[in-house]
Design a protein around this motif. Structure first.
Motif, PDB file in Angstrom:
ATOM      1  N   PHE A  63      23.502  25.090  22.159  1.00 17.66           N
ATOM      2  CA  PHE A  63      23.730  24.289  20.962  1.00 17.66           C
ATOM      3  C   PHE A  63      25.242  24.153  20.786  1.00 17.66           C
ATOM      4  CE2 PHE A  63      19.597  26.114  19.960  1.00 17.66           C
ATOM      5  CZ  PHE A  63      18.947  25.147  19.199  1.00 17.66           C
ATOM      6  N   ALA A  64      25.756  22.941  20.760  1.00 15.92           N
ATOM      7  CA  ALA A  64      27.170  22.720  20.453  1.00 15.92           C
ATOM      8  C   ALA A  64      27.250  22.277  19.001  1.00 15.92           C
ATOM      9  CB  ALA A  64      27.757  21.646  21.363  1.00 15.92           C
ATOM     10  N   LEU A  95      27.870  27.226  20.336  1.00 20.68           N
ATOM     11  CA  LEU A  95      29.298  27.039  20.563  1.00 20.68           C
ATOM     12  C   LEU A  95      29.952  26.473  19.306  1.00 20.68           C
ATOM     13  CD1 LEU A  95      29.023  25.269  24.052  1.00 20.68           C
ATOM     14  CD2 LEU A  95      29.191  27.732  23.571  1.00 20.68           C
ATOM     15  N   ILE A  96      30.991  27.142  18.827  1.00 22.34           N
ATOM     16  CA  ILE A  96      31.731  26.703  17.639  1.00 22.34           C
ATOM     17  C   ILE A  96      33.195  26.567  18.029  1.00 22.34           C
ATOM     18  CG2 ILE A  96      32.395  27.230  15.265  1.00 22.34           C
ATOM     19  CD1 ILE A  96      29.948  29.110  15.120  1.00 22.34           C
ATOM     20  N   GLY A  97      33.726  25.370  17.891  1.00 21.12           N
ATOM     21  CA  GLY A  97      35.121  25.125  18.239  1.00 21.12           C
ATOM     22  C   GLY A  97      36.072  25.619  17.166  1.00 21.12           C
ATOM     23  N   GLY A  98      37.338  25.505  17.460  1.00 21.42           N
ATOM     24  CA  GLY A  98      38.379  25.888  16.512  1.00 21.42           C
ATOM     25  C   GLY A  98      38.792  24.708  15.665  1.00 21.42           C
ATOM     26  N   SER A  99      40.017  24.720  15.216  1.00 15.07           N
ATOM     27  CA  SER A  99      40.515  23.666  14.321  1.00 15.07           C
ATOM     28  C   SER A  99      40.506  22.287  14.976  1.00 15.07           C
ATOM     29  CB  SER A  99      41.924  24.014  13.837  1.00 15.07           C
ATOM     30  OG  SER A  99      42.790  24.168  14.942  1.00 15.07           O
ATOM     31  N   LYS A 107      31.017  19.884  25.036  1.00  9.31           N
ATOM     32  CA  LYS A 107      29.894  19.221  24.366  1.00  9.31           C
ATOM     33  C   LYS A 107      28.902  18.653  25.379  1.00  9.31           C
ATOM     34  CE  LYS A 107      32.707  17.669  20.485  1.00  9.31           C
ATOM     35  NZ  LYS A 107      33.152  16.473  19.756  1.00  9.31           N
ATOM     36  N   GLN A 108      29.405  18.218  26.517  1.00  8.63           N
ATOM     37  CA  GLN A 108      28.545  17.591  27.531  1.00  8.63           C
ATOM     38  C   GLN A 108      27.555  18.564  28.159  1.00  8.63           C
ATOM     39  OE1 GLN A 108      31.246  15.675  30.234  1.00  8.63           O
ATOM     40  NE2 GLN A 108      31.776  14.057  28.770  1.00  8.63           N
ATOM     41  N   ILE A 112      21.713  20.403  23.034  1.00 12.26           N
ATOM     42  CA  ILE A 112      21.634  19.669  21.768  1.00 12.26           C
ATOM     43  C   ILE A 112      22.964  19.835  21.032  1.00 12.26           C
ATOM     44  CG2 ILE A 112      20.606  21.588  20.493  1.00 12.26           C
ATOM     45  CD1 ILE A 112      19.015  19.523  18.864  1.00 12.26           C
ATOM     46  N   LYS A 113      23.401  18.747  20.434  1.00 16.27           N
ATOM     47  CA  LYS A 113      24.566  18.801  19.553  1.00 16.27           C
ATOM     48  C   LYS A 113      24.018  18.936  18.142  1.00 16.27           C
ATOM     49  CE  LYS A 113      27.318  15.888  22.547  1.00 16.27           C
ATOM     50  NZ  LYS A 113      27.856  14.535  22.743  1.00 16.27           N
ATOM     51  N   LEU A 114      24.492  19.943  17.439  1.00 10.07           N
ATOM     52  CA  LEU A 114      23.974  20.280  16.118  1.00 10.07           C
ATOM     53  C   LEU A 114      25.083  20.182  15.090  1.00 10.07           C
ATOM     54  CD1 LEU A 114      21.530  21.519  14.540  1.00 10.07           C
ATOM     55  CD2 LEU A 114      22.480  23.766  15.103  1.00 10.07           C
ATOM     56  N   SER A 115      24.780  19.535  13.972  1.00  9.16           N
ATOM     57  CA  SER A 115      25.727  19.431  12.869  1.00  9.16           C
ATOM     58  C   SER A 115      25.155  20.140  11.656  1.00  9.16           C
ATOM     59  CB  SER A 115      25.988  17.961  12.527  1.00  9.16           C
ATOM     60  OG  SER A 115      26.786  17.858  11.357  1.00  9.16           O
ATOM     61  N   MET A 116      25.975  20.933  10.997  1.00  7.89           N
ATOM     62  CA  MET A 116      25.541  21.597   9.770  1.00  7.89           C
ATOM     63  C   MET A 116      25.628  20.657   8.576  1.00  7.89           C
ATOM     64  SD  MET A 116      27.095  25.365  10.031  1.00  7.89           S
ATOM     65  CE  MET A 116      26.540  26.499  11.262  1.00  7.89           C
ATOM     66  N   SER A 117      26.523  19.681   8.688  1.00  4.60           N
ATOM     67  CA  SER A 117      26.771  18.789   7.569  1.00  4.60           C
ATOM     68  C   SER A 117      27.733  17.705   8.025  1.00  4.60           C
ATOM     69  CB  SER A 117      27.400  19.587   6.411  1.00  4.60           C
ATOM     70  OG  SER A 117      27.859  18.744   5.390  1.00  4.60           O
ATOM     71  N   GLU A 118      27.803  16.641   7.258  1.00  4.39           N
ATOM     72  CA  GLU A 118      28.839  15.643   7.520  1.00  4.39           C
ATOM     73  C   GLU A 118      30.195  16.140   7.032  1.00  4.39           C
ATOM     74  OE1 GLU A 118      27.774  11.794   6.038  1.00  4.39           O
ATOM     75  OE2 GLU A 118      25.920  11.753   7.205  1.00  4.39           O
ATOM     76  N   MET A 119      30.179  17.177   6.221  1.00  2.00           N
ATOM     77  CA  MET A 119      31.426  17.765   5.732  1.00  2.00           C
ATOM     78  C   MET A 119      32.061  18.612   6.830  1.00  2.00           C
ATOM     79  SD  MET A 119      30.366  19.143   2.003  1.00  2.00           S
ATOM     80  CE  MET A 119      29.904  18.050   0.697  1.00  2.00           C
ATOM     81  N   THR A 120      33.334  18.852   6.718  1.00  2.00           N
ATOM     82  CA  THR A 120      34.055  19.704   7.656  1.00  2.00           C
ATOM     83  C   THR A 120      34.222  21.081   7.037  1.00  2.00           C
ATOM     84  OG1 THR A 120      35.254  17.787   8.481  1.00  2.00           O
ATOM     85  CG2 THR A 120      36.198  19.945   8.971  1.00  2.00           C
TER      86      THR A 120
END
Length: 148
Positions: A63-64, A95-99, A107-108, A112-120
């Motif tokens: 999961f990215a 996988l959690i990236g930095g700033s 990511k490739q 699956i690419k996973l988003s917790m929110s549209e917020m940062t």
């Protein structure tokens, strides 16, 4: 028993973050093995990508976490994990990236690419949120009382 690996940039330095993470790590440990890999932040995309790619356990479902990823409810996340368990994959890796986020090459490789929110969110908080959601998903799967 499933092995969960979280690879992220940066260490949780603040006590309130590390205490919270430790609590969820303890809770998740009741359901499987959990490995936390903290990578040093490098402001070079190629070096960062290499560190991530070298750290991903072989034959893991990846999961990215990235803003362009798919958002899932807690229940759908639990269902997705269930499908991973019955696959031929040997573990689950997040996988959690930095700033600067995750490099494109990292990511490739994701299943699956996973988003917790549209917020940062700051990556330190994202790690805690992921641990909490992982515990919630495992509780859902096991008919626990945590998820309401």
């Amino acid at each position: 028993m499933t092995t969960f690996t979280i690879i992220s940039v940066g260490k949780l330095k603040e006590k309130y973050f590390s205490d919270t993470a430790d609590e969820y790590i303890k809770r998740v440990s009741a359901f499987g093995k959990i490995n936390i890999v903290d990578l040093k932040e490098i402001h070079n995309e190629k070096e960062t990508a290499t560190k991530f790619l070298q750290s991903v356990p072989a034959n893991s479902f990846v999961f990215a976490l990235c803003i362009e990823g798919k958002q899932l409810s807690s229940e759908k996340f639990a269902e997705k994990l269930e499908t991973v368990y019955i696959s031929e994959k040997k573990g689950v890796c997040f996988l959690i990236g930095g700033s600067e986020g995750l490099p494109e090459s990292v990511k490739q490789i994701a299943d699956i690419k996973l988003s917790m929110s549209e917020m940062t969110f700051p990556h330190r908080l994202a790690k805690i949120m992921l641990l909490e959601q992982l515990y919630r998903a495992l509780s859902i799967q096991n008919n626990g009382k945590y998820h309401k």
